[in-house]
Design a protein around this motif. Structure first.
Motif, PDB file in Angstrom:
ATOM      1  N   TYR A 233       0.831  -1.209   0.000  1.00  0.00           N
ATOM      2  CA  TYR A 233       0.000   0.000   0.000  1.00  0.00           C
ATOM      3  C   TYR A 233       0.863   1.256   0.000  1.00  0.00           C
ATOM      4  O   TYR A 233       0.559   2.249  -0.688  1.00  0.00           O
ATOM      5  CB  TYR A 233      -0.935  -0.001   1.210  1.00  0.00           C
ATOM      6  N   GLY A 234       1.945   1.240   0.793  1.00  0.00           N
ATOM      7  CA  GLY A 234       2.812   2.407   0.837  1.00  0.00           C
ATOM      8  C   GLY A 234       3.495   2.678  -0.486  1.00  0.00           C
ATOM      9  O   GLY A 234       3.603   3.837  -0.924  1.00  0.00           O
ATOM     10  N   GLN A 235       3.963   1.619  -1.176  1.00  0.00           N
ATOM     11  CA  GLN A 235       4.613   1.800  -2.474  1.00  0.00           C
ATOM     12  C   GLN A 235       3.630   2.306  -3.520  1.00  0.00           C
ATOM     13  O   GLN A 235       3.959   3.151  -4.358  1.00  0.00           O
ATOM     14  CB  GLN A 235       5.248   0.483  -2.909  1.00  0.00           C
ATOM     15  N   TYR A 236       2.366   1.800  -3.476  1.00  0.00           N
ATOM     16  CA  TYR A 236       1.366   2.263  -4.438  1.00  0.00           C
ATOM     17  C   TYR A 236       0.998   3.719  -4.184  1.00  0.00           C
ATOM     18  O   TYR A 236       0.874   4.520  -5.129  1.00  0.00           O
ATOM     19  CB  TYR A 236       0.132   1.372  -4.351  1.00  0.00           C
ATOM     20  N   ALA A 237       0.811   4.089  -2.904  1.00  0.00           N
ATOM     21  CA  ALA A 237       0.446   5.466  -2.594  1.00  0.00           C
ATOM     22  C   ALA A 237       1.580   6.426  -2.920  1.00  0.00           C
ATOM     23  O   ALA A 237       1.343   7.548  -3.406  1.00  0.00           O
ATOM     24  CB  ALA A 237       0.061   5.584  -1.117  1.00  0.00           C
ATOM     25  N   GLU A 238       2.845   6.004  -2.700  1.00  0.00           N
ATOM     26  CA  GLU A 238       3.971   6.889  -2.981  1.00  0.00           C
ATOM     27  C   GLU A 238       4.158   7.074  -4.490  1.00  0.00           C
ATOM     28  O   GLU A 238       4.604   8.121  -4.944  1.00  0.00           O
ATOM     29  CB  GLU A 238       5.233   6.317  -2.347  1.00  0.00           C
ATOM     30  N   SER A 239       3.793   6.048  -5.280  1.00  0.00           N
ATOM     31  CA  SER A 239       3.921   6.178  -6.737  1.00  0.00           C
ATOM     32  C   SER A 239       2.917   7.175  -7.315  1.00  0.00           C
ATOM     33  O   SER A 239       3.125   7.688  -8.414  1.00  0.00           O
ATOM     34  CB  SER A 239       3.729   4.804  -7.402  1.00  0.00           C
ATOM     35  N   LEU A 240       1.817   7.445  -6.582  1.00  0.00           N
ATOM     36  CA  LEU A 240       0.859   8.432  -7.079  1.00  0.00           C
ATOM     37  C   LEU A 240       1.445   9.828  -7.095  1.00  0.00           C
ATOM     38  O   LEU A 240       1.066  10.665  -7.931  1.00  0.00           O
ATOM     39  CB  LEU A 240      -0.420   8.404  -6.232  1.00  0.00           C
ATOM     40  N   PHE A 241       2.368  10.136  -6.159  1.00  0.00           N
ATOM     41  CA  PHE A 241       2.968  11.460  -6.113  1.00  0.00           C
ATOM     42  C   PHE A 241       3.969  11.679  -7.236  1.00  0.00           C
ATOM     43  O   PHE A 241       4.461  12.795  -7.396  1.00  0.00           O
ATOM     44  CB  PHE A 241       3.662  11.673  -4.759  1.00  0.00           C
ATOM     45  N   ALA A 242       4.311  10.633  -8.003  1.00  0.00           N
ATOM     46  CA  ALA A 242       5.236  10.824  -9.123  1.00  0.00           C
ATOM     47  C   ALA A 242       4.625  11.711 -10.201  1.00  0.00           C
ATOM     48  O   ALA A 242       5.357  12.342 -10.971  1.00  0.00           O
ATOM     49  CB  ALA A 242       5.635   9.466  -9.702  1.00  0.00           C
ATOM     50  N   LYS A 270       5.814   8.190   3.905  1.00  0.00           N
ATOM     51  CA  LYS A 270       6.808   9.198   4.260  1.00  0.00           C
ATOM     52  C   LYS A 270       8.214   8.615   4.197  1.00  0.00           C
ATOM     53  O   LYS A 270       9.162   9.277   3.744  1.00  0.00           O
ATOM     54  CB  LYS A 270       6.514   9.748   5.656  1.00  0.00           C
ATOM     55  N   ARG A 271       8.387   7.377   4.641  1.00  0.00           N
ATOM     56  CA  ARG A 271       9.697   6.741   4.637  1.00  0.00           C
ATOM     57  C   ARG A 271      10.201   6.541   3.217  1.00  0.00           C
ATOM     58  O   ARG A 271      11.373   6.834   2.902  1.00  0.00           O
ATOM     59  CB  ARG A 271       9.612   5.403   5.374  1.00  0.00           C
ATOM     60  N   LEU A 272       9.328   6.059   2.321  1.00  0.00           N
ATOM     61  CA  LEU A 272       9.740   5.864   0.933  1.00  0.00           C
ATOM     62  C   LEU A 272      10.043   7.199   0.251  1.00  0.00           C
ATOM     63  O   LEU A 272      10.976   7.287  -0.562  1.00  0.00           O
ATOM     64  CB  LEU A 272       8.643   5.119   0.166  1.00  0.00           C
ATOM     65  N   ARG A 273       9.288   8.218   0.585  1.00  0.00           N
ATOM     66  CA  ARG A 273       9.538   9.523  -0.030  1.00  0.00           C
ATOM     67  C   ARG A 273      10.861  10.092   0.446  1.00  0.00           C
ATOM     68  O   ARG A 273      11.607  10.723  -0.320  1.00  0.00           O
ATOM     69  CB  ARG A 273       8.378  10.471   0.289  1.00  0.00           C
ATOM     70  N   HIS A 274      11.201   9.850   1.724  1.00  0.00           N
ATOM     71  CA  HIS A 274      12.489  10.325   2.238  1.00  0.00           C
ATOM     72  C   HIS A 274      13.638   9.562   1.587  1.00  0.00           C
ATOM     73  O   HIS A 274      14.684  10.149   1.256  1.00  0.00           O
ATOM     74  CB  HIS A 274      12.524  10.166   3.761  1.00  0.00           C
ATOM     75  N   LYS A 275      13.486   8.255   1.397  1.00  0.00           N
ATOM     76  CA  LYS A 275      14.538   7.475   0.728  1.00  0.00           C
ATOM     77  C   LYS A 275      14.745   7.945  -0.707  1.00  0.00           C
ATOM     78  O   LYS A 275      15.879   8.038  -1.179  1.00  0.00           O
ATOM     79  CB  LYS A 275      14.164   5.994   0.741  1.00  0.00           C
ATOM     80  N   ARG A 276      13.656   8.272  -1.399  1.00  0.00           N
ATOM     81  CA  ARG A 276      13.798   8.756  -2.768  1.00  0.00           C
ATOM     82  C   ARG A 276      14.526  10.093  -2.784  1.00  0.00           C
ATOM     83  O   ARG A 276      15.363  10.370  -3.657  1.00  0.00           O
ATOM     84  CB  ARG A 276      12.418   8.886  -3.411  1.00  0.00           C
ATOM     85  N   GLU A 277      14.227  10.940  -1.800  1.00  0.00           N
ATOM     86  CA  GLU A 277      14.900  12.239  -1.724  1.00  0.00           C
ATOM     87  C   GLU A 277      16.396  12.076  -1.475  1.00  0.00           C
ATOM     88  O   GLU A 277      17.218  12.792  -2.058  1.00  0.00           O
ATOM     89  CB  GLU A 277      14.252  13.071  -0.612  1.00  0.00           C
ATOM     90  N   VAL A 278      16.773  11.102  -0.645  1.00  0.00           N
ATOM     91  CA  VAL A 278      18.194  10.893  -0.354  1.00  0.00           C
ATOM     92  C   VAL A 278      18.914  10.292  -1.553  1.00  0.00           C
ATOM     93  O   VAL A 278      20.037  10.672  -1.891  1.00  0.00           O
ATOM     94  CB  VAL A 278      18.339  10.000   0.891  1.00  0.00           C
ATOM     95  N   SER A 279      18.256   9.355  -2.255  1.00  0.00           N
ATOM     96  CA  SER A 279      18.908   8.704  -3.385  1.00  0.00           C
ATOM     97  C   SER A 279      19.080   9.638  -4.570  1.00  0.00           C
ATOM     98  O   SER A 279      20.081   9.602  -5.281  1.00  0.00           O
ATOM     99  CB  SER A 279      18.111   7.463  -3.800  1.00  0.00           C
ATOM    100  N   VAL A 280      18.118  10.515  -4.785  1.00  0.00           N
ATOM    101  CA  VAL A 280      18.190  11.438  -5.914  1.00  0.00           C
ATOM    102  C   VAL A 280      18.980  12.684  -5.569  1.00  0.00           C
ATOM    103  O   VAL A 280      19.469  13.387  -6.456  1.00  0.00           O
ATOM    104  CB  VAL A 280      16.767  11.802  -6.394  1.00  0.00           C
ATOM    105  N   ALA A 281      19.159  12.960  -4.279  1.00  0.00           N
ATOM    106  CA  ALA A 281      19.881  14.150  -3.795  1.00  0.00           C
ATOM    107  C   ALA A 281      19.185  15.426  -4.233  1.00  0.00           C
ATOM    108  O   ALA A 281      19.822  16.411  -4.574  1.00  0.00           O
ATOM    109  CB  ALA A 281      21.327  14.130  -4.251  1.00  0.00           C
ATOM    110  N   VAL A 282      17.869  15.383  -4.291  1.00  0.00           N
ATOM    111  CA  VAL A 282      17.062  16.552  -4.633  1.00  0.00           C
ATOM    112  C   VAL A 282      15.996  16.702  -3.569  1.00  0.00           C
ATOM    113  O   VAL A 282      15.302  15.721  -3.229  1.00  0.00           O
ATOM    114  CB  VAL A 282      16.425  16.427  -6.032  1.00  0.00           C
TER     115      VAL A 282
END
Length: 432
Positions: A233-242, A270-282
């Motif tokens: 559910y978290g991965q699906y919800a986080e993909s909507l913000f793409a 929130k955790r997945l969004r923070h990981k994406r922010e760290v990996s992309v450095a944006v």
């Protein structure tokens, strides 16, 4: 309509040698015209001269019942458009040499506006049917107008009238019932039937969550139920913000048992969004979170004798969490106004102000005045008006006087003294 026996009359009779031909014969038995109908899918009739067998005119139309027919005269060639202009009545119109003619059932008129129409031809038909048996053309009325080709007008009138007869016969012709259609039995397949294709494997994980939400018409809502894990559910919800157009999503619970799971899904997003922010450095946009509990309509309350205490904790039955990229002030919790103390919470002992009012002596009783006493009661004395003293001419005030307004006004008069009581004592000097 009754015909005049003294006028020239043409009778429509079938031809003895050819049943498809009709003859127009006068009272003496002389044939003046031959009418013949051609076969085929299109409607066409021809009008011949019986002596020379020359074609005089022809009428064509897609079918006998068409509302528009074309009459063509030969030698010389001339086209006449015959149109049906009646909506609920029988009325056909055509134009000849700038004159308008109208066929109305058994009569043909020459239209003169604003003058009344002139009758130029009449027919005789059996009652209830449009089957012409006799025709009379009123030459004495046609002589009143300037018509150059009188013979062409006569052929046009007769051709139009013969098409009306064919149209009536086609509309009243009995229709044969359609032949029954016999369906042949389907061919039997040879050999065993083919096996059905294998069923696709059921989807799992994020694909299963996306499949469940694809059947709904709310792309920005995620409903959490017992099927699926928190990570899916978290991965699906986080993909909507793409999607840049997705400004907020709503995560809600499907049942009271899924309320804790909704909060876990929100933390996973929130955790997945923070990981994406760290990996992309944006630096990603900050998410605003708004929580609403018990959003469903509450059921009617039932009175129970063993109700739990008022301060007992009751877990929420539903929860809705809004995660938004932008601030949404309308979803913020509103402050509640402090409750006013109940009437029973008032102090039992009176305040000093209340005690002072209680010990105050009651006002003396007032006697009611009669109407005469009210009239005799004198009015209070009026206060005299203050007048500004007049300054003598040439008087100049000192600099301190303009700022003191009391120097320019007279002091108020003293209050009137009370009336003195008269006594009988005499005061004077004693005589020696």
């Amino acid at each position: 309509m009754s015909l005049d026996r003294n006028l020239f009359t043409l009778n429509v009779t079938p031809n003895e040698s050819d049943p498809t031909v009709q003859d127009l014969v006068d009272q003496s038995g002389n044939v003046h015209y031959h009418k013949q109908r051609e076969g085929g899918t299109l409607y066409r009739i021809n009008l011949f001269d019986p002596m020379s067998q020359a074609m005089l005119a022809s009428a064509t139309a897609p079918s006998p019942t068409s509302k528009h027919k074309t009459i063509e005269l030969h030698n010389p060639t001339h086209i006449v458009e015959l149109k049906s202009i009646g909506t609920l009545t029988f009325k056909w119109s055509f134009t000849w040499e700038e004159h308008v003619f109208e066929w109305k059932r058994e009569e043909c008129y020459l239209i003169r506006k604003p003058d009344p129409a002139v009758l130029v031809a009449i027919t005789k038909e059996p009652p209830g049917k449009l089957k012409t048996s006799a025709i009379q053309i009123l030459d004495y009325n046609l002589n009143r107008f300037d018509i150059v080709d009188r013979k062409g007008l006569e052929i046009t009138l007769l051709t139009a009238l013969l098409t009306f007869q064919d149209s009536n016969a086609a509309s009243h012709a009995p229709t044969s019932p359609p032949e029954p259609v016999v369906l042949a039995p389907p061919p039997q397949p040879e050999g065993p039937p083919p096996s059905p294709p294998p069923r696709p494997n059921p989807k799992t994980g994020v694909d299963r969550i996306a499949e469940m939400h694809a059947l709904r018409y709310e792309p920005n809502e995620v409903t959490v139920n017992e099927e699926g894990s928190v990570e899916d559910y978290g991965q699906y919800a986080e993909s909507l913000f793409a999607d840049d157009a997705m400004l907020f999503i709503t995560v809600r619970s499907a049942s009271p048992a899924d309320v804790p799971k909704v909060l876990q899904v929100v933390e996973q997003v929130k955790r997945l969004r923070h990981k994406r922010e760290v990996s992309v450095a944006v630096a990603a946009e900050e998410l605003h979170q708004y929580v609403n509990y018990d959003t469903r309509q509450a059921a009617p309350r039932r009175i129970k004798l063993d109700d739990p205490p008022a301060n007992a904790y009751t877990p929420p039955t539903s929860v809705t969490v809004h995660l938004s990229k932008i601030s949404m002030p309308e979803l913020r919790p509103r402050p509640t106004a402090p409750k006013s103390p109940p009437a029973s919470a008032a102090p039992r002992f009176p305040t000093p102000a209340v005690e002072k009012a209680a010990h105050r002596s009651p006002p003396p009783p007032q006697h009611k005045q009669t109407q005469k006493q009210k009239q005799r009661t004198p009015s209070p004395p009026r206060r005299p008006r203050l007048r500004t003293p007049k300054t003598p001419p040439g008087f100049t005030p000192s600099p301190a006087q303009p700022g003191n307004p009391q120097l320019y006004s007279a002091p108020p008069p003293p209050p009137p003294a009370p009336p003195a009581h008269r006594t009988s004592v005499f005061w004077g000097r004693s005589r020696k």
